[in-house]
Write an enzyme that holds these catalytic residues in place. Structure first.
Site, PDB file in Angstrom:
ATOM      1  N   ASP A 241     -26.353  37.240 105.154  1.00 56.13           N
ATOM      2  CA  ASP A 241     -26.278  36.467 103.924  1.00 56.13           C
ATOM      3  C   ASP A 241     -24.860  35.933 103.760  1.00 56.13           C
ATOM      4  O   ASP A 241     -23.901  36.701 103.698  1.00 56.13           O
ATOM      5  CB  ASP A 241     -26.642  37.371 102.740  1.00 56.13           C
ATOM      6  CG  ASP A 241     -26.837  36.603 101.440  1.00 56.13           C
ATOM      7  OD1 ASP A 241     -26.593  35.383 101.425  1.00 56.13           O
ATOM      8  OD2 ASP A 241     -27.225  37.217 100.432  1.00 56.13           O
ATOM      9  N   GLN A 242     -24.741  34.619 103.771  1.00 52.50           N
ATOM     10  CA  GLN A 242     -23.463  33.960 103.455  1.00 52.50           C
ATOM     11  C   GLN A 242     -22.439  34.097 104.587  1.00 52.50           C
ATOM     12  O   GLN A 242     -21.268  34.280 104.348  1.00 52.50           O
ATOM     13  CB  GLN A 242     -22.907  34.511 102.126  1.00 52.50           C
ATOM     14  CG  GLN A 242     -21.938  33.566 101.420  1.00 52.50           C
ATOM     15  CD  GLN A 242     -21.820  33.843  99.922  1.00 52.50           C
ATOM     16  OE1 GLN A 242     -22.806  33.839  99.202  1.00 52.50           O
ATOM     17  NE2 GLN A 242     -20.612  34.090  99.455  1.00 52.50           N
TER      18      GLN A 242
ATOM     19  N   CYS B  67     -28.730  30.708  98.474  1.00 58.38           N
ATOM     20  CA  CYS B  67     -29.705  31.677  98.995  1.00 58.38           C
ATOM     21  C   CYS B  67     -31.152  31.219  98.896  1.00 58.38           C
ATOM     22  O   CYS B  67     -31.868  31.161  99.896  1.00 58.38           O
ATOM     23  CB  CYS B  67     -29.527  33.006  98.270  1.00 58.38           C
ATOM     24  SG  CYS B  67     -27.866  33.704  98.411  1.00 58.38           S
TER      25      CYS B  67
ATOM     26  N   HIS C  24     -35.198  37.816  98.432  1.00 64.90           N
ATOM     27  CA  HIS C  24     -34.937  36.905  97.313  1.00 64.90           C
ATOM     28  C   HIS C  24     -36.208  36.175  96.877  1.00 64.90           C
ATOM     29  O   HIS C  24     -36.167  35.011  96.469  1.00 64.90           O
ATOM     30  CB  HIS C  24     -33.837  35.898  97.647  1.00 64.90           C
ATOM     31  CG  HIS C  24     -32.901  35.647  96.505  1.00 64.90           C
ATOM     32  ND1 HIS C  24     -31.562  35.466  96.657  1.00 64.90           N
ATOM     33  CD2 HIS C  24     -33.118  35.550  95.178  1.00 64.90           C
ATOM     34  CE1 HIS C  24     -30.982  35.265  95.492  1.00 64.90           C
ATOM     35  NE2 HIS C  24     -31.922  35.313  94.566  1.00 64.90           N
TER      36      HIS C  24
ATOM     37  N   ASP D  62     -28.208  32.258 106.049  1.00 60.67           N
ATOM     38  CA  ASP D  62     -28.764  31.244 105.147  1.00 60.67           C
ATOM     39  C   ASP D  62     -27.760  30.141 104.829  1.00 60.67           C
ATOM     40  O   ASP D  62     -28.127  28.987 104.636  1.00 60.67           O
ATOM     41  CB  ASP D  62     -29.305  31.881 103.863  1.00 60.67           C
ATOM     42  CG  ASP D  62     -28.326  32.825 103.179  1.00 60.67           C
ATOM     43  OD1 ASP D  62     -27.224  33.072 103.708  1.00 60.67           O
ATOM     44  OD2 ASP D  62     -28.682  33.343 102.102  1.00 60.67           O
ATOM     45  N   HIS D  63     -26.477  30.482 104.785  1.00 60.59           N
ATOM     46  CA  HIS D  63     -25.406  29.527 104.487  1.00 60.59           C
ATOM     47  C   HIS D  63     -24.089  30.246 104.725  1.00 60.59           C
ATOM     48  O   HIS D  63     -24.081  31.423 105.113  1.00 60.59           O
ATOM     49  CB  HIS D  63     -25.490  29.033 103.033  1.00 60.59           C
ATOM     50  CG  HIS D  63     -25.554  30.151 102.035  1.00 60.59           C
ATOM     51  ND1 HIS D  63     -24.435  30.843 101.627  1.00 60.59           N
ATOM     52  CD2 HIS D  63     -26.606  30.714 101.398  1.00 60.59           C
ATOM     53  CE1 HIS D  63     -24.800  31.787 100.774  1.00 60.59           C
ATOM     54  NE2 HIS D  63     -26.110  31.738 100.624  1.00 60.59           N
TER      55      HIS D  63
END
Length: 491
Positions: free
Chosen positions: A12-13, A52, A106, A296-297
């Site tokens: 994540d991130q 997200c 999420h 995701d990013h």
């Protein structure tokens, strides 16, 4: 031939430049680098919407954000919701796979399955449903060694601050996520191939790796933040004063401490992925498993006076993507520089598994690129994000991995970057006379992408300023949710 197993590893991130196989000399990611050496590293992988929920919706369905109906995590946007006609785990389950999601999903409602047979959840601090307590928090509270909670170190879920983890290492969610992944592999239906999504909640803040990992990077020379010639607009003291600031100048000491925590979190995840791969190797599961690693990013980490995500810039939008196929695939190309995106993961896995790709999927299988077959590939990818922190960061972008065009609809500003000469986008070329033709080429491409929406973004072959206009909303979201209500009423 037996269908391959599938392991989808997701952080994540995590920005693209935080792996050794992407050229980072400071970070230690031995397991992921080894995985990359056996597969293909996609050097121009981008998220379609760098936060997200919209990014994960596109990965789940293979659809563009406009078609999932989720354009960001801001004004006018819905939550993930349900009612998707086709999802990656749903298609694999229908094809005979045993499917499980571990970690961060999420989803909303949070216990919805969206095609999985089962999910075991770590949702950080999110508790949207009445009475929801994540599986991780329940486990943490049963096993903790004192009177403390999961974030009693005092750092918010979206803070730029960093410090070592406050509890014993075995309690960290990164360890728990791999524990539960191994548990699934032990307890799964052995008569079926498996699809396992192992989804880590880090390196998303809080930047709180155990002391070994934090101290390792506090004692290393790490890359400094990159500040563009256009970035002074984000030097806003009143915004930067917040412990969860999305922009603003912090001290070099604070920025480098954040980077140490972030790098340490990734190093820690890499070690835990190593645990999972060792288990698979020892139990004969590795050779016949498709393994994909992505995020995701990204995270701006102080670049251009920005933090967190939602931006078109490389730190936020450019993601890592590694695909390793089973041995039967043959030797793939080691690197592929064609522009790819999260929507491509679903058709890649389905093709590799011999499962029909639904007509709803917007992405393209990456397997041809892994064989070196590049003819007919897309010229560029498109990304977007709705207003979230502020109107000034709503954006639309296009990139082919060499150039990037950014349009900020609410300020009607354009940016053009040469990513080959300027990989961190420090020089905006949009106002240079000699770049006028190049700028027009990319502007016309953006018009071609947005015009079919009939959403007031274009007119007469140009882009229309969105200042003071209603927030952009895709009709696809309401169509999907309305379809669920109609189904409920009929039944």
């Amino acid at each position: 031939m037996d269908k391959p197993n599938v392991l989808l590893l997701m952080t994540d991130q995590q920005r693209w430049d935080t792996l050794g196989c992407y050229g980072n000399k400071a970070i230690e990611t031995v397991n992921l680098d080894w995985l990359a050496s056996k597969g293909t590293v996609f050097t121009s992988a981008y998220t379609p919407s760098p936060s997200c929920v919209p990014a994960r919706a596109s990965l789940l369905t293979g659809m563009d954000p406009w078609n999932t109906g989720i354009l960001g995590m801001g004004k006018g946007q819905g939550n993930m919701g349900v009612g998707f006609r086709h999802t990656l785990p749903g298609e694999l389950a229908a094809a005979g796979y045993h499917t499980q999601g571990v970690g961060k999903m999420h989803f909303y409602p949070q216990r919805t399955l969206n095609g999985f047979h089962r999910t075991v959840l770590d949702e950080s601090g999110r508790a949207y449903d009445p009475g929801f307590v994540s599986d991780y928090k329940q486990w943490f509270d049963r096993n903790k060694t004192g009177d403390y909670g999961i974030v009693d170190h005092g750092i918010d879920w979206n803070s730029w601050m960093a410090r070592p983890y406050h509890a014993p290492e075995f309690l960290h969610p990164t360890v728990w996520t791999v524990n539960e992944s191994i548990r699934f592999l032990k307890e799964r239906d052995p008569s079926k191939p498996f699809f396992l999504k192992t989804s880590f909640a880090r390196p998303h803040s809080p930047y709180d790796p155990p002391s070994f990992y934090f101290d390792t990077y506090m004692n290393k020379e790490l890359p400094e933040p990159q500040i563009g010639d256009w970035a002074s607009v984000h030097d806003v003291p009143k915004d930067g004063a917040s412990p969860t600031a999305w922009r603003g100048v912090r001290s070099r000491e604070e920025i480098m401490r954040a980077r140490a925590g972030y790098y340490g979190s990734i190093h820690f995840i890499d070690h835990q992925i190593g645990r999972l791969l060792i288990y698979m190797q020892n139990n004969g599961l590795l050779d016949n498993t498709v393994i994909i690693f992505t995020s995701d990013h990204g995270d701006m980490m102080g670049d251009h006076h920005l933090w967190r995500k939602t931006y078109a810039y490389e730190g936020s939008a450019h993601i890592p993507l590694i695909v390793r196929m089973p041995k039967s695939f043959g030797d793939p190309v080691p690197f592929a520089d064609q522009p790819v995106t999260l929507q491509d993961i679903m058709p890649t896995i389905l093709e590799a598994s011999g499962v029909t790709i639904p007509e709803t999927v917007d992405g393209k299988s990456l397997l041809p690129l892994m064989r070196g077959e590049t003819e007919g590939w897309r010229e560029y990818v498109h990304g977007e994000h709705s207003t979230c922190y502020s109107d000034v960061q709503e954006m639309q972008y296009l990139t082919d991995g060499c150039k990037k065009y950014v349009w900020l609809p609410r300020t009607h500003e354009e940016q053009l970057f040469d990513l080959q000469a300027d990989p961190y986008e420090c020089v905006n070329l949009a106002d240079l006379p000699e770049q006028r033709d190049e700028l027009q080429k990319w502007r016309s491409r953006m018009v071609a992408v947005l015009e079919p929406r009939h959403a007031g973004l274009t007119e007469g072959g140009g882009l229309v300023c969105q200042a003071d206009k209603p927030y952009l909303v895709s009709p696809k979201y309401q169509e999907r949710m309305s379809g669920i209500e109609m189904f409920k009423n009929v039944h």
